[in-house]
Motif scaffolding. Sequence first.
Motif, PDB file in Angstrom:
ATOM      1  N   ALA A  50       0.825  -1.202   0.000  1.00 10.78           N
ATOM      2  CA  ALA A  50       0.000   0.000   0.000  1.00 10.78           C
ATOM      3  C   ALA A  50       0.861   1.255   0.000  1.00 10.78           C
ATOM      4  O   ALA A  50       0.599   2.206  -0.753  1.00 10.78           O
ATOM      5  CB  ALA A  50      -0.929   0.004   1.212  1.00 10.78           C
ATOM      6  N   LEU A  51       1.884   1.273   0.828  1.00 14.52           N
ATOM      7  CA  LEU A  51       2.770   2.439   0.880  1.00 14.52           C
ATOM      8  C   LEU A  51       3.481   2.638  -0.451  1.00 14.52           C
ATOM      9  O   LEU A  51       3.683   3.773  -0.905  1.00 14.52           O
ATOM     10  CB  LEU A  51       3.776   2.276   2.017  1.00 14.52           C
ATOM     11  CG  LEU A  51       3.198   2.309   3.431  1.00 14.52           C
ATOM     12  CD1 LEU A  51       4.272   1.977   4.455  1.00 14.52           C
ATOM     13  CD2 LEU A  51       2.580   3.667   3.734  1.00 14.52           C
ATOM     14  N   ALA A  52       3.860   1.543  -1.101  1.00 15.25           N
ATOM     15  CA  ALA A  52       4.531   1.647  -2.399  1.00 15.25           C
ATOM     16  C   ALA A  52       3.585   2.196  -3.466  1.00 15.25           C
ATOM     17  O   ALA A  52       3.975   3.041  -4.286  1.00 15.25           O
ATOM     18  CB  ALA A  52       5.057   0.273  -2.818  1.00 15.25           C
ATOM     19  N   VAL A  53       2.342   1.730  -3.454  1.00 18.74           N
ATOM     20  CA  VAL A  53       1.353   2.211  -4.427  1.00 18.74           C
ATOM     21  C   VAL A  53       1.117   3.706  -4.250  1.00 18.74           C
ATOM     22  O   VAL A  53       1.117   4.479  -5.220  1.00 18.74           O
ATOM     23  CB  VAL A  53       0.022   1.436  -4.278  1.00 18.74           C
ATOM     24  CG1 VAL A  53      -1.094   2.113  -5.081  1.00 18.74           C
ATOM     25  CG2 VAL A  53       0.192  -0.003  -4.731  1.00 18.74           C
ATOM     26  N   LEU A  54       0.928   4.133  -3.029  1.00 17.03           N
ATOM     27  CA  LEU A  54       0.641   5.549  -2.769  1.00 17.03           C
ATOM     28  C   LEU A  54       1.857   6.422  -3.064  1.00 17.03           C
ATOM     29  O   LEU A  54       1.713   7.524  -3.615  1.00 17.03           O
ATOM     30  CB  LEU A  54       0.182   5.727  -1.322  1.00 17.03           C
ATOM     31  CG  LEU A  54      -1.170   5.079  -0.996  1.00 17.03           C
ATOM     32  CD1 LEU A  54      -1.445   5.128   0.503  1.00 17.03           C
ATOM     33  CD2 LEU A  54      -2.298   5.754  -1.762  1.00 17.03           C
ATOM     34  N   THR A  55       3.036   5.961  -2.724  1.00 18.84           N
ATOM     35  CA  THR A  55       4.246   6.731  -3.020  1.00 18.84           C
ATOM     36  C   THR A  55       4.421   6.909  -4.518  1.00 18.84           C
ATOM     37  O   THR A  55       4.764   8.001  -4.989  1.00 18.84           O
ATOM     38  CB  THR A  55       5.481   6.033  -2.420  1.00 18.84           C
ATOM     39  OG1 THR A  55       5.335   5.968  -0.996  1.00 18.84           O
ATOM     40  CG2 THR A  55       6.753   6.806  -2.756  1.00 18.84           C
ATOM     41  N   ALA A  56       4.158   5.848  -5.272  1.00 23.73           N
ATOM     42  CA  ALA A  56       4.271   5.923  -6.730  1.00 23.73           C
ATOM     43  C   ALA A  56       3.263   6.907  -7.313  1.00 23.73           C
ATOM     44  O   ALA A  56       3.500   7.484  -8.383  1.00 23.73           O
ATOM     45  CB  ALA A  56       4.077   4.539  -7.343  1.00 23.73           C
ATOM     46  N   ARG A  57       2.170   7.119  -6.612  1.00 18.32           N
ATOM     47  CA  ARG A  57       1.138   8.043  -7.068  1.00 18.32           C
ATOM     48  C   ARG A  57       1.305   9.432  -6.442  1.00 18.32           C
ATOM     49  O   ARG A  57       0.418  10.275  -6.536  1.00 18.32           O
ATOM     50  CB  ARG A  57      -0.254   7.480  -6.738  1.00 18.32           C
ATOM     51  CG  ARG A  57      -0.529   6.130  -7.414  1.00 18.32           C
ATOM     52  CD  ARG A  57      -1.939   5.643  -7.120  1.00 18.32           C
ATOM     53  NE  ARG A  57      -2.927   6.509  -7.731  1.00 18.32           N
ATOM     54  CZ  ARG A  57      -3.353   6.407  -8.983  1.00 18.32           C
ATOM     55  NH1 ARG A  57      -2.872   5.453  -9.778  1.00 18.32           N
ATOM     56  NH2 ARG A  57      -4.256   7.243  -9.463  1.00 18.32           N
TER      57      ARG A  57
END
Length: 374
Positions: free
Chosen positions: A333-340
């Motif tokens: 989840a943190l990776a998805v949000l950081t990428a966005r």
Amino acid sequence: MPPTPTVPEDNVQDREESPRASYASAGVDIEAGEQAVEALRPHAELASRPEVLGGIGGFAGLFAPKLGRYAEPVLAASTDGVGTKVAVAQAMDKHDTIGLDLVAMVVDDLVVCGAEPLFLQDYIAVGKLVPEQVATIVKGIAEGCKQAGCALLGGETAEHPGLMEAGGYDLSATGVGIVDAEAMLRPERVRPGDVLVAMGASGLHSNGYSLARHVLLDIARMPLEGHVEEFGTTLGEELLIPTRIYARDCLALAAETGVRTFAHITGGGLARNLERVLPDGLVAVAERGSWTPAPVFKLIAARGRVERAEMEKTFNMGVGMVAVLPPDDVDRALAVLTARHVPAWVLGEVRRGTGEEPKGVGSRVQLLGEHPRF
């Protein structure tokens, strides 16, 4: 018997010499309304989807949803406004971002249950219709719809002379979304041990402006055009920072993780809104030390001598959305949000309640510790 009252006869000469009443003389300009529609049309047409039938100007917006990918489609609807943030926009004579706030407040409520926003309809009430002003507001609404991935299906602009002053306006909107029943996010999915992942707010968003204006403008007498060192900009520009629109970010998170539900942090603050997505018997624990609120919150608290409890039940304090996830999905989840490009961090966790928690709204969410540098 008392005499029957009589109605004075019209003086024909006086009647002929008096000005003729019209809708325009009463304060409503139909031609200006038509000009406004033409001025806003290109903006609205940019916020569309393939399911939209026809265009702006009909009596009803038409939308043909493609239901084939839903086993059991459920419609979600949300209505909201932007509160007294419009007073700041009017005082600054800056109307190009207030529409973004409007869209955010509606669509980010829709995605809490996992619904994809489909379309939105707005309502703008004005004291005196200025086509350019309305077009500017709608341009912001259209941009917000584009960011959220939904269509601006139509709306209404109404002139209210005698009820609102010239230059004054208020706006609201209703949005409709769709989600498959099996994929719907809801409190019943939340489990003990789930993790709270916070998504950072862009500022005050669109809540608590009555208190913010009272403190900064009435008590502290700070000018909106005055530069504030802590902000690196003027007070007015800080207060008009648009609300972050999380809709597509939340939908991406739901598609790539086993997110249980979301909590949109609006009026009432973190505790009250997070509690709304907790099932009975569970509590949430959040660590204040996991984030630092933006300088605007500290300024309001200091200038108004506002107690922490009052701040936390009025403002988002820097947290705009919370995702509740299984522990194994947190890193993803943190990776998805950081990428966005969404600021995100672990806020806390869900625990089983003891049954001895204090009663009252928001009491099943515990905020522990202190904010650093606040």
